[in-house]
Write an enzyme that holds these catalytic residues in place. Structure first.
Site, PDB file in Angstrom:
ATOM      1  CB  THR A 216      17.232 -86.780  80.427  1.00  0.00           C
ATOM      2  OG1 THR A 216      17.936 -88.154  80.510  1.00  0.00           O
ATOM      3  CG2 THR A 216      18.370 -85.863  80.401  1.00  0.00           C
ATOM      4  CB  THR A 227      14.411 -81.729  88.236  1.00  0.00           C
ATOM      5  OG1 THR A 227      14.010 -82.654  87.134  1.00  0.00           O
ATOM      6  CG2 THR A 227      15.431 -80.945  88.473  1.00  0.00           C
ATOM      7  N   PRO A 302      12.091 -89.363  87.932  1.00  0.00           N
ATOM      8  CG  PRO A 302      13.991 -90.943  88.395  1.00  0.00           C
ATOM      9  CD  PRO A 302      12.380 -90.857  88.007  1.00  0.00           C
ATOM     10  CD  GLU A 303      11.875 -85.571  83.389  1.00  0.00           C
ATOM     11  OE1 GLU A 303      12.827 -85.272  82.537  1.00  0.00           O
ATOM     12  OE2 GLU A 303      10.842 -85.906  83.123  1.00  0.00           O
ATOM     13  CB  THR A 304      19.532 -86.435  85.013  1.00  0.00           C
ATOM     14  OG1 THR A 304      19.354 -87.103  83.594  1.00  0.00           O
ATOM     15  CG2 THR A 304      19.552 -87.658  85.981  1.00  0.00           C
TER      16      THR A 304
END
Length: 598
Positions: A216, A227, A302-304
């Site tokens: 995250t 992102t 993956p970076e929320t």
């Protein structure tokens, strides 16, 4: 489409097939979608899947962690990939694992930062759906999926509701540091934690084609829920970097767009807001994707977005993982060809980059979906503070700097020679796929050795170490003696060449020297008393006119040195045979000769 409608669509939770009540996860059982599984709930869920679907799912212990609990691996594959012979991976539940055909391996790791738990919940749901939905089960004929349900078990057990102060849910979550207060996403090279040691063995066992570690973000506010950090393409072998940029990434972005989750590169920038220009994240080998790149594995983080509600963050992560599996299954042949070419090119490569810098002369342009920013008085200080106005979304072109250039390189030696005294280094190398051959007898051979001329050290500890950087070396050709039992590490085509170069070349960003593994050679063990050595130094200069001449030249060119008697005496000492040879001498030697030493 109206901007506000677009922004709302980017945070909607898509409609997914509803699982039977018995198979709902703790996240799915919360009507508010603001609950993440505890460690016990997560492990119990996979145990339940393993018992129900032994033909497709294998659950096993994969080594210890600092929490005193075992790391687990979950393997999902088609039935043909399982047979009855046992595996050496501990007590298994479900099918006994034996892969009979090489398919692309996608390795998914969750919970390295347990306060960022989307991947933990999304992977539980995805594992279930891969087994229960026929359309997804077909993917297991094309791809082998390896999941680490929770990597930082230590941090997940340290559950709280306050440490992620910038984050919008879930209600409770784990802590970033592990039981030793280490950030495990800085531990992939030094491998101080048992977690990292177990991971390395698991990674080397599977040698994945694609590695995904779920996270995250922190930072600016913008419209995106998801992102993405991808392995820096400049650092990959050309064939792999070209494939990543030309085929894999475009397909992932397109797939997420089709699933109503538009993505952007990870939002990192130098200015006050993203409009100043996005910069690609340079993941050195201390990070998971930087470590993976050393072995020609493409990595993704993956970076929320922290400010979006937890439910859409989980579903965006689910859809990203699903998109990765779909894309890898479709591009399996191209991916395998790119990795094979990368391996062949690396086997022939003679010079390797060790440090990198952003090339700000090159950029791409992305259509960035953000929010207008402004300033208003702080209620705390009365001073201007930044804020983002969600009632004013925008889409505008933004520069994206996504190219790095090497700033330090080193030639590839035939082998490294490592004295057996450095057993900790030897253990790490073995764990990461290197072959260390002990000398069967003492040898005296011409080698290249490094002497440390200068370096910078951080003033405060970072992850328990005072890191070194900007290393300046003085290479010398010497004949050195190595003893029976000392190690030879050949950089042949079967060796993890790039890993060896970036750990054993001290000028590399995350070398073992940079992390302080060799600090003892930086401390002088013997010295002199000035009044005793004065007479001996004078005699040395009388007997060695060339040494005297060098000293006089230094004095003539440096008035401060000429006025400093202690500095001159120290220079004579450093230039004499009395100065201990091991001081500031890097103990790992480079052998440049042909053939084998043993």
């Amino acid at each position: 489409m109206f901007p506000l409608l677009l922004a709302s669509l980017m945070t909607l939770t898509p409609t997914l097939p509803t699982p039977a009540p018995a198979w709902r996860t703790p996240f799915e059982n919360d009507p508010a979608g603001n609950t993440t599984a505890t460690y016990a709930e997560c492990l119990a869920y996979y145990q339940k899947l393993a018992a129900a679907y032994p033909q497709h799912l294998h659950l096993a212990e994969a080594g210890p962690t600092d929490a005193g609990l075992p790391l687990h691996e979950v393997v999902l594959s088609s039935a043909v990939s399982f047979s009855m012979p046992s595996t050496d991976q501990g007590q298994a539940q479900g099918g006994k694992l034996k892969l009979t055909a090489r398919k692309p391996v996608v390795f998914i790791q969750n919970g390295i930062h347990p306060g960022e738990p989307e991947g933990i919940d999304a992977s539980m749901m995805l594992a279930r759906d891969l087994l229960q939905q026929k359309s997804l089960l077909k993917l297991l004929d094309q791809v082998t999926v390896v999941i680490v349900p929770v990597y930082n078990i230590d941090g997940m057990l340290n559950r709280n509701a306050t440490t992620r102060v910038n984050q919008n849910g879930p209600a409770e979550y784990g802590f970033r540091g592990n039981a030793r207060h280490l950030d495990l996403n800085r531990d992939y090279i030094k491998q101080e934690s048992r977690n990292a040691q177990s991971f390395a063995r698991l990674f080397q066992k599977w040698k994945p084609d694609v590695f995904v570690e779920t996270h995250t973000s922190n930072g600016a506010d913008y419209q995106y829920t998801m992102t993405l950090i991808a392995t820096q393409h400049s650092k990959l072998a050309p064939a792999l970097g070209t494939y990543l940029q030309g085929q894999l990434l475009p397909a992932l972005y397109k797939g997420m767009e089709q699933k109503k989750w538009p993505m952007t590169p990870y939002v990192d920038f130098d200015g006050e807001t993203p409009e100043s220009g996005l910069q690609a994240f340079l993941e050195s080998p201390r990070y998971s994707t930087g470590y993976a790149a050393l072995f020609n594995t493409i990595g993704f983080m993956p970076e929320t977005h922290m400010l979006k509600a937890y439910a859409p963050r989980v579903h965006a992560t689910y859809d990203f993982l699903k998109t990765v599996l779909e894309t890898v299954s479709q591009q399996a042949e191209a991916l395998a060809a790119a990795r094979a070419q990368a391996a062949a090119d690396m086997a022939a490569q003679t010079t390797f980059p060790l440090t990198w810098a952003l090339d700000d002369s090159q950029h791409e342009t992305v259509q960035f979906r953000g929010y207008e920013a402004g300033h208003k008085p702080s209620e705390i200080s009365g001073q201007p503070r930044l804020y983002y106005d969600r009632t004013r979304p925008f889409t505008k072109p933004v520069k994206y700097y996504n190219t790095f250039q090497p700033t330090t390189t080193a030639g590839r030696p035939t082998a490294y020679l490592i004295p057996k005294a450095w057993s900790e280094v030897a253990d790490i190398l073995r764990r990461n796929g290197a072959t260390l051959e002990p000398l069967t007898q003492a040898v005296s051979v011409p080698v290249e050795v490094y002497y440390f001329e200068d370096f910078k050290t951080t003033p405060k500890p970072f992850e328990g170490h005072y890191l070194h950087s900007q290393v300046q070396l003085r290479p010398r050709q010497e004949t050195a003696t190595f003893h029976q039992g000392d190690f030879v590490v050949y950089l042949n085509e079967s060796a993890p060449i790039r890993y060896l170069m970036e750990t054993l070349e001290p000028q590399a960003t995350d070398s073992f020297f940079a992390w302080g593994f060799f600090d003892s050679v930086l401390q002088q063990k013997e010295h002199y008393s000035d009044y005793v050595f004065e007479d001996l130094a004078a005699d040395l200069l009388r007997r060695d006119p060339a040494l005297r001449e060098r000293l006089e030249k230094l004095k003539a060119g440096n008035p401060a040195f000429a006025a400093n008697g202690k500095a001159q005496l120290e220079w004579v000492y450093q230039s004499s045979a009395y100065h201990e040879p091991g001081h500031n001498r890097y103990p790992v030697a480079r052998w440049l000769g042909p053939g084998m030493l043993n």
